[in-house]
Design a protein around this motif. Structure first.
Motif, PDB file in Angstrom:
ATOM      1  N   UNK A 191      36.826  37.545  31.128  1.00 36.53           N
ATOM      2  CA  UNK A 191      37.077  37.539  32.613  1.00 36.53           C
ATOM      3  C   UNK A 191      36.484  38.784  33.213  1.00 36.53           C
ATOM      4  N   UNK A 192      36.225  39.842  32.376  1.00 38.06           N
ATOM      5  CA  UNK A 192      35.425  41.043  33.120  1.00 38.06           C
ATOM      6  C   UNK A 192      34.277  40.947  33.156  1.00 38.06           C
ATOM      7  N   UNK A 242      29.490  31.780  46.714  1.00 41.26           N
ATOM      8  CA  UNK A 242      31.147  31.648  46.513  1.00 41.26           C
ATOM      9  C   UNK A 242      31.549  32.589  45.255  1.00 41.26           C
ATOM     10  N   UNK A 243      30.918  32.218  44.140  1.00 41.41           N
ATOM     11  CA  UNK A 243      31.336  32.973  42.958  1.00 41.41           C
ATOM     12  C   UNK A 243      31.362  34.501  43.201  1.00 41.41           C
ATOM     13  N   UNK A 244      30.256  34.970  43.779  1.00 37.50           N
ATOM     14  CA  UNK A 244      30.189  36.474  43.971  1.00 37.50           C
ATOM     15  C   UNK A 244      31.435  37.023  44.775  1.00 37.50           C
ATOM     16  N   UNK A 245      31.798  36.034  46.019  1.00 39.95           N
ATOM     17  CA  UNK A 245      32.921  36.582  46.803  1.00 39.95           C
ATOM     18  C   UNK A 245      34.334  36.423  46.060  1.00 39.95           C
ATOM     19  N   UNK A 246      34.213  35.955  45.137  1.00 41.51           N
ATOM     20  CA  UNK A 246      35.568  35.710  44.352  1.00 41.51           C
ATOM     21  C   UNK A 246      35.791  36.736  43.227  1.00 41.51           C
ATOM     22  N   UNK A 290      39.270  36.731  39.035  1.00 43.28           N
ATOM     23  CA  UNK A 290      40.792  36.507  39.021  1.00 43.28           C
ATOM     24  C   UNK A 290      41.293  35.233  38.463  1.00 43.28           C
ATOM     25  N   UNK A 291      40.011  34.033  38.543  1.00 42.51           N
ATOM     26  CA  UNK A 291      40.451  32.716  37.887  1.00 42.51           C
ATOM     27  C   UNK A 291      40.281  32.861  36.225  1.00 42.51           C
ATOM     28  N   UNK A 292      39.823  33.944  35.776  1.00 45.40           N
ATOM     29  CA  UNK A 292      39.853  33.955  34.040  1.00 45.40           C
ATOM     30  C   UNK A 292      40.655  35.146  33.875  1.00 45.40           C
ATOM     31  N   UNK A 293      40.806  36.069  34.449  1.00 42.48           N
ATOM     32  CA  UNK A 293      41.924  37.117  34.089  1.00 42.48           C
ATOM     33  C   UNK A 293      42.605  37.687  35.281  1.00 42.48           C
ATOM     34  N   UNK A 294      44.126  37.831  35.307  1.00 39.95           N
ATOM     35  CA  UNK A 294      44.904  38.432  36.254  1.00 39.95           C
ATOM     36  C   UNK A 294      44.750  39.789  36.388  1.00 39.95           C
TER      37      UNK A 294
END
Length: 210
Positions: free
Chosen positions: A49-50, A22-26, A87-91
């Protein structure tokens, strides 16, 4: 009993594997060209986030291009950086803001001391949402600089295939610190960024996107 334990072990293995999948897919991907990829990779890879930034080539018409081909302006590619981010850490909009403030958006003939098509600035968008955000970011950058949108020379275009550059180009700033710092200083990158953006150069300060 043996079969029951085997089934239980399988379920536990699957349960442990799910969060990683799931983490990889996000993770999402952004691709930017902004002159020397050593510099742009270094500017973006340390943002919270990068996950990874990779130097490479995008936008051209030759498969598996080499650095010599691209820098010789024979392939249509730009030196680019592929950014994988959470994207949950950096938009994506925050990545765009950092990108704009690390390029000279008024120069479409290259960037800083590097001249030619392979060094010109491009935002490669991966889908319709990224395209909309990129256009909004361009309008915001123009407003911040007190310029018309048409004054900005950063091209916005649909993402083309990204080809990773040769291994010796990856993490160049960390692996060749003295050479990198000398190149960056002598190229005048930071001096020009300060001249264009002033105190906002490479700043994390937000802007209002129309």
């Amino acid at each position: 009993m043996k079969a029951w334990f085997s089934a239980l072990a399988l379920l536990l293995t699957l349960a442990l594997a799910v969060p990683s999948a799931v983490q990889a897919a996000e993770l999402k991907t952004a691709v930017f060209a902004g002159g020397c990829f050593w510099c742009l990779e270094h500017d973006l890879e340390h943002l919270p986030g990068v996950v990874e930034a990779t130097s490479g080539y995008s936008g051209g018409h030759v498969d598996q291009p080499t650095y010599q081909q691209v820098s010789g302006e024979r392939t249509g590619h730009q030196e680019s950086v592929e950014v994988r981010f959470d994207p949950e850490q950096i938009a994506y909009g925050t990545l765009l803001r950092s990108y704009w403030r690390n390029v000279d958006p008024l120069d479409g003939g290259g960037q800083f001391c590097d001249r030619g098509d392979s060094y010109r600035p491009v935002i490669f968008t991966g889908d319709a949402e990224q395209a909309r955000e990129a256009e909004r970011s361009a309008a915001a950058a123009a407003a911040e600089l007190g310029r018309d949108r048409s004054d900005l020379k950063v091209e916005l275009r649909e993402r083309a295939r990204f080809w990773p550059a040769e291994g010796y180009h990856q993490n160049y700033a960390e692996n060749n610190e003295l050479k990198y710092n000398f190149y960056r200083f002598s190229c005048g990158r930071d001096r020009r960024l300060d001249a264009v953006w002033g105190d906002r150069s490479r700043s994390a300060a937000p802007w209002s996107i129309p």
